[in-house]
Enzyme design. Sequence first.
Site, short mmCIF file in Angstrom:
data_model
loop_
_atom_site.label_atom_id
_atom_site.label_comp_id
_atom_site.label_asym_id
_atom_site.label_seq_id
_atom_site.Cartn_x
_atom_site.Cartn_y
_atom_site.Cartn_z
N GLU A 271 -9.91 -2.05 5.26
CA GLU A 271 -10.60 -1.69 6.47
C GLU A 271 -11.92 -2.28 6.68
OE1 GLU A 271 -8.71 0.16 8.48
OE2 GLU A 271 -8.07 1.98 7.75
N ASN B 225 -7.74 -2.91 14.28
CA ASN B 225 -9.35 -3.00 13.91
C ASN B 225 -9.53 -4.27 12.87
OD1 ASN B 225 -8.18 -1.91 11.39
ND2 ASN B 225 -9.46 -0.24 11.33
N HIS C 290 -7.80 -4.53 10.08
CA HIS C 290 -7.34 -4.59 8.71
C HIS C 290 -5.98 -5.40 8.39
CE1 HIS C 290 -4.98 -0.52 9.61
NE2 HIS C 290 -4.16 -1.65 9.23
N ASP D 5 0.79 -1.37 -0.10
CA ASP D 5 -0.01 -0.04 -0.10
C ASP D 5 0.82 1.15 -0.12
OD1 ASP D 5 0.97 -0.64 2.53
OD2 ASP D 5 -1.12 -1.17 3.45
C1 F6R Z 1 1.13 -1.46 5.91
C2 F6R Z 1 -0.20 -2.36 6.50
C3 F6R Z 1 -0.76 -2.35 7.37
C4 F6R Z 1 0.05 -2.58 8.64
C5 F6R Z 1 -0.89 -2.47 9.96
C6 F6R Z 1 -0.17 -2.57 11.20
O1 F6R Z 1 1.72 -1.98 4.99
O2 F6R Z 1 -0.31 -2.62 5.30
O3 F6R Z 1 -1.86 -2.86 7.33
O4 F6R Z 1 0.57 -3.70 8.61
O5 F6R Z 1 -1.53 -1.07 9.98
O6 F6R Z 1 0.79 -1.58 11.19
P1 F6R Z 1 1.91 -1.49 12.65
O7 F6R Z 1 2.67 -2.57 12.09
O8 F6R Z 1 2.46 -0.16 12.71
O9 F6R Z 1 1.14 -1.70 13.88
#
Ligand code: F6R
Length: 241
Positions: free
Chosen positions: A143, A136, A138, A67
């Site tokens: 989301e 959450n 995702h 992403d």
């Molecule tokens: C990042 C991504 C997100 C993160 C998620 C957890 O490329 O796709 O889904 O993996 O938000 O983020 P952290 O690792 O910062 O807790």
Amino acid sequence: MKLIVEKDYDGISKKAAGIVKQQIESNKSTILGLATGSTPVGMYKELIRMHKEEGLDFSNVISFNLDEYIGIDYEHPNSYHYFMKDNLFNHINIDMNNTFVPDGKAKDLDNYCKQYDKLIEKKGGIDLQILGIGENGHIAFNEPDEELNTGTSIINLTESTIKANSRFFDSPGEVPKKAITMGIGSIMKAKKIILMASGKKKAKVIKKLLEGKKITTQLPASMLLLHPDVTVIVDEEAYKG
Ligand code: F6R
């Protein structure tokens, strides 16, 4: 879904890096799916160490990132382009022409999304996908919602994700509100998936995921229950809370 519980963050980082290393050693032209965020940083550090000290060779590896924020410059320190260079690409011998991070500045974003999925397919599909997980539920930026996108798409970030990601920006107002993300279908096409989680904050969502009873678009990570080769690597805090 296979579960591996390690003592701490260092443990999950080394475990995941070990699996990536094995993958690359079994196929020099491996196609990796990569994530940003705090969770994989330790794994990237370990991969850099393996490259420098053990000669782990990335010269034929191809990578696709999950992403990117929309409307952010590549050089912005909070762009995922910058993140990947800073945390991994600049420190290993990967050919930058073989690294793909979604382009949040593309002119025709809808068409760009389709091309991104096509390119993954053309290269041969992702061999090993690394995922983190949002509090959450995702995965990538898919989301919780009534519907989930199958392919790479443009999405609106939820308030909770904007709040969670504001830790990297000067203020929550600076966090982009939209992102481009690989869809659930794009992720599910990966041959093998590793989902990593660390810390108490992730315990609730990991518990829900590991219960494994139901698939719901309100917990996007639950879609992974349908995948034949997923390994969840968590530390004790993310496991027990
Ligand atoms: C990042 C991504 C997100 C993160 C998620 C957890 O490329 O796709 O889904 O993996 O938000 O983020 P952290 O690792 O910062 O807790």
